[in-house]
Design a protein around this motif. Structure first.
Motif, PDB file in Angstrom:
ATOM      1  N   GLY A 134      -6.725   2.962 -16.762  1.00  0.00           N
ATOM      2  CA  GLY A 134      -6.912   4.233 -16.168  1.00  0.00           C
ATOM      3  C   GLY A 134      -5.727   4.876 -15.399  1.00  0.00           C
ATOM      4  N   THR A 135      -5.722   6.173 -15.072  1.00  0.00           N
ATOM      5  CA  THR A 135      -4.520   6.844 -14.431  1.00  0.00           C
ATOM      6  C   THR A 135      -4.771   7.264 -13.005  1.00  0.00           C
ATOM      7  OG1 THR A 135      -5.316   9.012 -15.541  1.00  0.00           O
ATOM      8  CG2 THR A 135      -3.746   7.350 -16.727  1.00  0.00           C
ATOM      9  N   GLY A 136      -3.733   7.315 -12.292  1.00  0.00           N
ATOM     10  CA  GLY A 136      -4.084   7.857 -10.936  1.00  0.00           C
ATOM     11  C   GLY A 136      -2.850   9.241 -10.909  1.00  0.00           C
ATOM     12  N   ALA A 137      -3.197  10.104  -9.715  1.00  0.00           N
ATOM     13  CA  ALA A 137      -2.364  11.146  -9.876  1.00  0.00           C
ATOM     14  C   ALA A 137      -1.293  10.899  -8.847  1.00  0.00           C
ATOM     15  CB  ALA A 137      -3.268  12.303  -8.971  1.00  0.00           C
ATOM     16  N   GLY A 138      -0.136  11.716  -9.244  1.00  0.00           N
ATOM     17  CA  GLY A 138       1.190  11.469  -8.453  1.00  0.00           C
ATOM     18  C   GLY A 138       1.177  11.842  -6.944  1.00  0.00           C
ATOM     19  N   PHE A 139       2.212  11.701  -6.231  1.00  0.00           N
ATOM     20  CA  PHE A 139       2.184  12.206  -4.819  1.00  0.00           C
ATOM     21  C   PHE A 139       3.728  12.312  -4.135  1.00  0.00           C
ATOM     22  CE2 PHE A 139       0.556   7.839  -5.146  1.00  0.00           C
ATOM     23  CZ  PHE A 139       1.799   6.954  -4.528  1.00  0.00           C
ATOM     24  N   ASP A 140       3.691  12.947  -3.089  1.00  0.00           N
ATOM     25  CA  ASP A 140       4.989  13.005  -2.376  1.00  0.00           C
ATOM     26  C   ASP A 140       4.827  11.520  -1.427  1.00  0.00           C
ATOM     27  OD1 ASP A 140       5.658  15.504  -3.382  1.00  0.00           O
ATOM     28  OD2 ASP A 140       4.905  16.541  -1.715  1.00  0.00           O
ATOM     29  N   ILE A 141       6.409  11.033  -1.489  1.00  0.00           N
ATOM     30  CA  ILE A 141       6.163   9.944  -0.621  1.00  0.00           C
ATOM     31  C   ILE A 141       6.912  10.173   0.915  1.00  0.00           C
ATOM     32  CG2 ILE A 141       7.214   7.585  -0.555  1.00  0.00           C
ATOM     33  CD1 ILE A 141       7.297   7.599  -4.008  1.00  0.00           C
ATOM     34  N   PRO A 142       6.247  10.089   1.898  1.00  0.00           N
ATOM     35  CA  PRO A 142       6.918  10.558   3.104  1.00  0.00           C
ATOM     36  C   PRO A 142       7.916   9.604   3.526  1.00  0.00           C
ATOM     37  CG  PRO A 142       4.710   9.601   3.407  1.00  0.00           C
ATOM     38  CD  PRO A 142       5.084   9.797   2.011  1.00  0.00           C
ATOM     39  N   ASP A 143       8.975  10.395   4.186  1.00  0.00           N
ATOM     40  CA  ASP A 143       9.967   9.525   4.859  1.00  0.00           C
ATOM     41  C   ASP A 143       9.688   8.638   5.856  1.00  0.00           C
ATOM     42  OD1 ASP A 143      12.791   8.705   5.106  1.00  0.00           O
ATOM     43  OD2 ASP A 143      13.239  10.263   6.846  1.00  0.00           O
ATOM     44  N   ASP A 144      10.265   7.349   5.927  1.00  0.00           N
ATOM     45  CA  ASP A 144      10.192   6.473   7.210  1.00  0.00           C
ATOM     46  C   ASP A 144       8.613   6.581   7.670  1.00  0.00           C
ATOM     47  OD1 ASP A 144      10.976   4.776   9.046  1.00  0.00           O
ATOM     48  OD2 ASP A 144      11.712   6.357  10.406  1.00  0.00           O
ATOM     49  N   ASP A 145       7.622   6.375   6.881  1.00  0.00           N
ATOM     50  CA  ASP A 145       6.309   6.116   7.067  1.00  0.00           C
ATOM     51  C   ASP A 145       5.567   5.017   6.602  1.00  0.00           C
ATOM     52  OD1 ASP A 145       3.693   6.653   7.622  1.00  0.00           O
ATOM     53  OD2 ASP A 145       3.429   8.635   6.639  1.00  0.00           O
ATOM     54  N   PRO A 146       5.500   4.115   7.382  1.00  0.00           N
ATOM     55  CA  PRO A 146       4.895   2.504   6.750  1.00  0.00           C
ATOM     56  C   PRO A 146       3.260   2.703   6.129  1.00  0.00           C
ATOM     57  CG  PRO A 146       4.712   2.459   9.130  1.00  0.00           C
ATOM     58  CD  PRO A 146       5.626   3.771   8.910  1.00  0.00           C
ATOM     59  N   VAL A 147       2.826   3.950   6.604  1.00  0.00           N
ATOM     60  CA  VAL A 147       1.384   4.231   5.996  1.00  0.00           C
ATOM     61  C   VAL A 147       1.611   4.525   4.477  1.00  0.00           C
ATOM     62  CG1 VAL A 147      -0.661   5.618   6.111  1.00  0.00           C
ATOM     63  CG2 VAL A 147       0.367   4.587   8.335  1.00  0.00           C
ATOM     64  N   GLY A 148       2.516   5.375   4.425  1.00  0.00           N
ATOM     65  CA  GLY A 148       2.940   5.798   3.032  1.00  0.00           C
ATOM     66  C   GLY A 148       1.870   6.702   2.591  1.00  0.00           C
ATOM     67  N   ALA A 149       1.677   6.741   1.052  1.00  0.00           N
ATOM     68  CA  ALA A 149       0.584   7.804   0.279  1.00  0.00           C
ATOM     69  C   ALA A 149       0.069   6.995  -0.703  1.00  0.00           C
ATOM     70  CB  ALA A 149       1.539   8.989  -0.218  1.00  0.00           C
ATOM     71  N   SER A 150      -1.201   7.372  -0.967  1.00  0.00           N
ATOM     72  CA  SER A 150      -2.171   6.580  -2.149  1.00  0.00           C
ATOM     73  C   SER A 150      -2.750   7.584  -2.839  1.00  0.00           C
ATOM     74  CB  SER A 150      -2.673   5.728  -1.364  1.00  0.00           C
ATOM     75  OG  SER A 150      -2.304   4.885  -0.585  1.00  0.00           O
ATOM     76  N   THR A 151      -2.975   7.258  -4.098  1.00  0.00           N
ATOM     77  CA  THR A 151      -4.150   7.806  -5.051  1.00  0.00           C
ATOM     78  C   THR A 151      -4.879   6.792  -5.620  1.00  0.00           C
ATOM     79  OG1 THR A 151      -2.796   8.374  -6.925  1.00  0.00           O
ATOM     80  CG2 THR A 151      -2.925   9.758  -5.268  1.00  0.00           C
ATOM     81  N   SER A 152      -6.186   6.914  -6.200  1.00  0.00           N
ATOM     82  CA  SER A 152      -6.959   5.985  -6.905  1.00  0.00           C
ATOM     83  C   SER A 152      -7.714   6.472  -7.800  1.00  0.00           C
ATOM     84  CB  SER A 152      -8.006   5.680  -5.899  1.00  0.00           C
ATOM     85  OG  SER A 152      -7.624   5.088  -4.537  1.00  0.00           O
ATOM     86  N   PHE A 153      -8.172   5.515  -8.880  1.00  0.00           N
ATOM     87  CA  PHE A 153      -9.195   6.092 -10.154  1.00  0.00           C
ATOM     88  C   PHE A 153     -10.043   4.819 -10.037  1.00  0.00           C
ATOM     89  CE2 PHE A 153      -5.948   3.092 -12.044  1.00  0.00           C
ATOM     90  CZ  PHE A 153      -6.677   2.427 -12.605  1.00  0.00           C
TER      91      PHE A 153
END
Length: 209
Positions: free
Chosen positions: A27-46
């Protein structure tokens, strides 16, 4: 009086045939911006269907652009439902204190397409020999690091469920983007059974009366 009785006996024999390995895109997941200095980060799913048990897995990152690779932590999670959740942190701030290195980790940039597989080139060794940016290729961050998980963590699991990639930046002053991502798997189906119907014997009995 003459009577002839024929008895036909048949048996069914079951042969267990080992399933052959099948490799392909899960499967494939969408891209995203990676926020600076944020341990939560960013995610996408499939969401993937069932295609067998995992024998090998590769995570592909398309057009990952981020200065200072040592800032990033990358985690893949598989949620099979009913509370069955498994995660593997396959990149964990290479060159940082996790690796026995400095506080900030490797200053080499990501700028291309990268794949991660347990059989790939060692990531930290490759970063240490790189120039300004890491060349595209297939890497592993398992050999030298106690703070990462092998992607073989997912071996033996059925592919069905929700797959999520999380990327977080864990230091100041650097940002980046991920163009997209995908997962390739080699799967082994459950053993199949082939039933053959054969003639075990034919007996004839003649009775006279």
């Amino acid at each position: 009086m003459k009577a002839t009785t024929a008895i036909l006996a048949a048996v069914t024999t079951t042969f267990v045939i080992a399933g052959t390995a099948d490799a392909g895109l899960l499967g494939t997941g969408a891209g995203f911006d990676i926020p600076d200095d944020d341990p939560v980060g960013a995610s996408t799913s499939f969401v993937a269907g069932s295609s067998g048990q995992i024998a090998e897995i590769t995570v592909n990152l398309d057009n990952l652009i981020h200065t200072w690779s040592g800032d990033l932590i990358m985690t893949l999670t598989h949620d099979a439902g009913a509370g069955d959740v498994v995660s593997a942190t396959f990149v964990n701030r290479p060159g940082s204190t996790t690796d026995g290195g400095g506080t900030f980790g490797s200053g080499v940039d990501y700028a291309g397409n990268y794949s991660f597989n347990d059989a790939g080139d060692d990531l930290l060794t490759s970063l240490n020999s790189a120039g300004v940016s890491l060349a595209g290729g297939t890497y592993s961050h398992v050999a030298l690091v106690g703070g990462t998980d092998a992607l073989s963590t997912f071996n033996g699991r059925d592919t069905a469920g929700t797959w999520t990639l999380n990327v977080s930046d864990n230091a100041q002053a650097d940002t980046g983007t991920l163009g997209g991502w995908s997962v390739d798997v080699t799967t082994v189906p459950a053993p199949g059974a082939l039933a053959l119907l054969g003639i075990a014997g034919l007996a004839g009995r003649r009775r006279r009366g």
